[in-house]
Design a protein around this motif. Structure first.
Motif, PDB file in Angstrom:
ATOM      1  N   ARG A 113       0.856  -1.181   0.000  1.00  0.00           N
ATOM      2  CA  ARG A 113       0.000   0.000   0.000  1.00  0.00           C
ATOM      3  C   ARG A 113       0.892   1.230   0.000  1.00  0.00           C
ATOM      4  O   ARG A 113       1.970   1.224   0.603  1.00  0.00           O
ATOM      5  CB  ARG A 113      -0.885   0.014   1.237  1.00  0.00           C
ATOM      6  CG  ARG A 113      -1.762  -1.211   1.339  1.00  0.00           C
ATOM      7  CD  ARG A 113      -2.585  -1.122   2.588  1.00  0.00           C
ATOM      8  NE  ARG A 113      -3.860  -0.527   2.233  1.00  0.00           N
ATOM      9  CZ  ARG A 113      -4.990  -0.800   2.839  1.00  0.00           C
ATOM     10  NH1 ARG A 113      -5.004  -1.645   3.848  1.00  0.00           N
ATOM     11  NH2 ARG A 113      -6.109  -0.231   2.470  1.00  0.00           N
ATOM     12  N   PRO A 114       0.432   2.318  -0.638  1.00  0.00           N
ATOM     13  CA  PRO A 114       1.244   3.541  -0.618  1.00  0.00           C
ATOM     14  C   PRO A 114       1.318   4.119   0.806  1.00  0.00           C
ATOM     15  O   PRO A 114       0.360   4.023   1.567  1.00  0.00           O
ATOM     16  CB  PRO A 114       0.512   4.488  -1.571  1.00  0.00           C
ATOM     17  CG  PRO A 114      -0.837   3.918  -1.762  1.00  0.00           C
ATOM     18  CD  PRO A 114      -0.775   2.467  -1.435  1.00  0.00           C
ATOM     19  N   LYS A 119       0.755   9.358  -0.409  1.00  0.00           N
ATOM     20  CA  LYS A 119      -0.625   9.812  -0.678  1.00  0.00           C
ATOM     21  C   LYS A 119      -0.711  11.330  -0.624  1.00  0.00           C
ATOM     22  O   LYS A 119      -1.347  11.961  -1.470  1.00  0.00           O
ATOM     23  CB  LYS A 119      -1.593   9.215   0.355  1.00  0.00           C
ATOM     24  CG  LYS A 119      -1.867   7.753   0.182  1.00  0.00           C
ATOM     25  CD  LYS A 119      -2.846   7.303   1.250  1.00  0.00           C
ATOM     26  CE  LYS A 119      -2.995   5.800   1.276  1.00  0.00           C
ATOM     27  NZ  LYS A 119      -3.841   5.354   2.390  1.00  0.00           N
ATOM     28  N   GLU A 120      -0.046  11.925   0.390  1.00  0.00           N
ATOM     29  CA  GLU A 120      -0.078  13.386   0.521  1.00  0.00           C
ATOM     30  C   GLU A 120       0.610  14.063  -0.662  1.00  0.00           C
ATOM     31  O   GLU A 120       0.138  15.083  -1.164  1.00  0.00           O
ATOM     32  CB  GLU A 120       0.568  13.803   1.842  1.00  0.00           C
ATOM     33  CG  GLU A 120      -0.295  13.461   3.045  1.00  0.00           C
ATOM     34  CD  GLU A 120       0.392  13.743   4.378  1.00  0.00           C
ATOM     35  OE1 GLU A 120       1.529  14.268   4.366  1.00  0.00           O
ATOM     36  OE2 GLU A 120      -0.209  13.426   5.410  1.00  0.00           O
ATOM     37  N   ARG A 121       1.746  13.497  -1.124  1.00  0.00           N
ATOM     38  CA  ARG A 121       2.441  14.078  -2.289  1.00  0.00           C
ATOM     39  C   ARG A 121       1.550  14.019  -3.526  1.00  0.00           C
ATOM     40  O   ARG A 121       1.489  14.966  -4.312  1.00  0.00           O
ATOM     41  CB  ARG A 121       3.745  13.319  -2.548  1.00  0.00           C
ATOM     42  CG  ARG A 121       4.868  13.688  -1.618  1.00  0.00           C
ATOM     43  CD  ARG A 121       6.198  13.140  -2.109  1.00  0.00           C
ATOM     44  NE  ARG A 121       6.219  11.704  -2.279  1.00  0.00           N
ATOM     45  CZ  ARG A 121       6.560  10.827  -1.345  1.00  0.00           C
ATOM     46  NH1 ARG A 121       6.928  11.253  -0.142  1.00  0.00           N
ATOM     47  NH2 ARG A 121       6.550   9.535  -1.595  1.00  0.00           N
ATOM     48  N   GLU A 124      -1.209  16.637  -3.197  1.00  0.00           N
ATOM     49  CA  GLU A 124      -0.663  17.985  -3.363  1.00  0.00           C
ATOM     50  C   GLU A 124      -0.376  18.271  -4.839  1.00  0.00           C
ATOM     51  O   GLU A 124      -0.647  19.370  -5.341  1.00  0.00           O
ATOM     52  CB  GLU A 124       0.615  18.142  -2.525  1.00  0.00           C
ATOM     53  CG  GLU A 124       1.230  19.523  -2.579  1.00  0.00           C
ATOM     54  CD  GLU A 124       0.273  20.641  -2.180  1.00  0.00           C
ATOM     55  OE1 GLU A 124       0.341  21.719  -2.816  1.00  0.00           O
ATOM     56  OE2 GLU A 124      -0.555  20.443  -1.266  1.00  0.00           O
ATOM     57  N   ALA A 125       0.147  17.294  -5.567  1.00  0.00           N
ATOM     58  CA  ALA A 125       0.408  17.469  -6.999  1.00  0.00           C
ATOM     59  C   ALA A 125      -0.900  17.688  -7.748  1.00  0.00           C
ATOM     60  O   ALA A 125      -0.969  18.507  -8.677  1.00  0.00           O
ATOM     61  CB  ALA A 125       1.134  16.251  -7.544  1.00  0.00           C
ATOM     62  N   LYS A 126      -1.962  16.972  -7.328  1.00  0.00           N
ATOM     63  CA  LYS A 126      -3.260  17.157  -7.971  1.00  0.00           C
ATOM     64  C   LYS A 126      -3.804  18.561  -7.697  1.00  0.00           C
ATOM     65  O   LYS A 126      -4.379  19.209  -8.570  1.00  0.00           O
ATOM     66  CB  LYS A 126      -4.262  16.105  -7.457  1.00  0.00           C
ATOM     67  CG  LYS A 126      -4.001  14.716  -8.005  1.00  0.00           C
ATOM     68  CD  LYS A 126      -4.907  13.698  -7.411  1.00  0.00           C
ATOM     69  CE  LYS A 126      -6.307  13.838  -7.958  1.00  0.00           C
ATOM     70  NZ  LYS A 126      -7.144  12.655  -7.731  1.00  0.00           N
ATOM     71  N   ARG A 127      -3.603  19.047  -6.466  1.00  0.00           N
ATOM     72  CA  ARG A 127      -4.063  20.419  -6.141  1.00  0.00           C
ATOM     73  C   ARG A 127      -3.326  21.461  -6.975  1.00  0.00           C
ATOM     74  O   ARG A 127      -3.936  22.397  -7.493  1.00  0.00           O
ATOM     75  CB  ARG A 127      -3.851  20.694  -4.649  1.00  0.00           C
ATOM     76  CG  ARG A 127      -5.001  20.233  -3.772  1.00  0.00           C
ATOM     77  CD  ARG A 127      -4.903  20.798  -2.364  1.00  0.00           C
ATOM     78  NE  ARG A 127      -3.951  20.080  -1.541  1.00  0.00           N
ATOM     79  CZ  ARG A 127      -4.184  18.912  -0.963  1.00  0.00           C
ATOM     80  NH1 ARG A 127      -5.339  18.324  -1.127  1.00  0.00           N
ATOM     81  NH2 ARG A 127      -3.263  18.326  -0.228  1.00  0.00           N
TER      82      ARG A 127
END
Length: 141
Positions: A113-114, A119-121, A124-127
């Motif tokens: 699992r990641p 997951k946060e990175r 954040e890239a999607k934002r």
């Protein structure tokens, strides 16, 4: 042929199970290409070889099914001008192909699992991408 072909540390194929055919080759060689039989076809009957144990034969037949004709694997070598060099190239190719075919399958992938940070990175890239695209809108809207 009297000499044997070593596939791996546990498998050696006797020379009597290998069949070689020689014919004229195209390609480099000048006028000699028309007179010398430098092309080599090396055949090995995987389906009825007494050397291969049953489990190894089944694995090889399954993995090489696209290359076999009636259970016979044929390798052609014609890249060299000399017949001896083509014989060695064909034997090396056959050994490598059979070694890959009878090798045990790789271990199954263990699912992971990641991590929380990964997951946060990603979020954040999607934002950032979302902000970038939102900033491209038409002026005055």
């Amino acid at each position: 042929m009297a000499d044997e072909l070593r596939i791996n540390d546990r498998l050696t194929i006797p020379g009597g199970e290998l069949r070689e055919r020689f014919s004229r080759s195209s390609g480099p060689g000048g006028q000699g290409v028309n007179t010398t039989d430098s092309r080599v076809e090396l055949s090995f009957d995987v389906g009825s070889s007494p050397t291969l144990p049953d489990w190894m034969r089944e694995r090889a037949l399954d993995r090489l099914s696209g290359r076999l004709v009636d259970g016979v694997l044929t390798i052609t070598a014609r890249e060299h001008r000399a017949q001896l060099a083509n014989r060695e190239a064909a034997r090396a190719r056959l050994a490598a192909l059979l070694a890959d075919a009878v090798a045990p399958p790789p271990p199954a992938r263990k699912p992971t699992r990641p991590s929380r940070a990964a997951k946060e990175r990603r979020l954040e890239a999607k934002r950032r991408q979302s902000q970038l695209k939102r900033g491209r809108g038409a002026v005055g809207e």
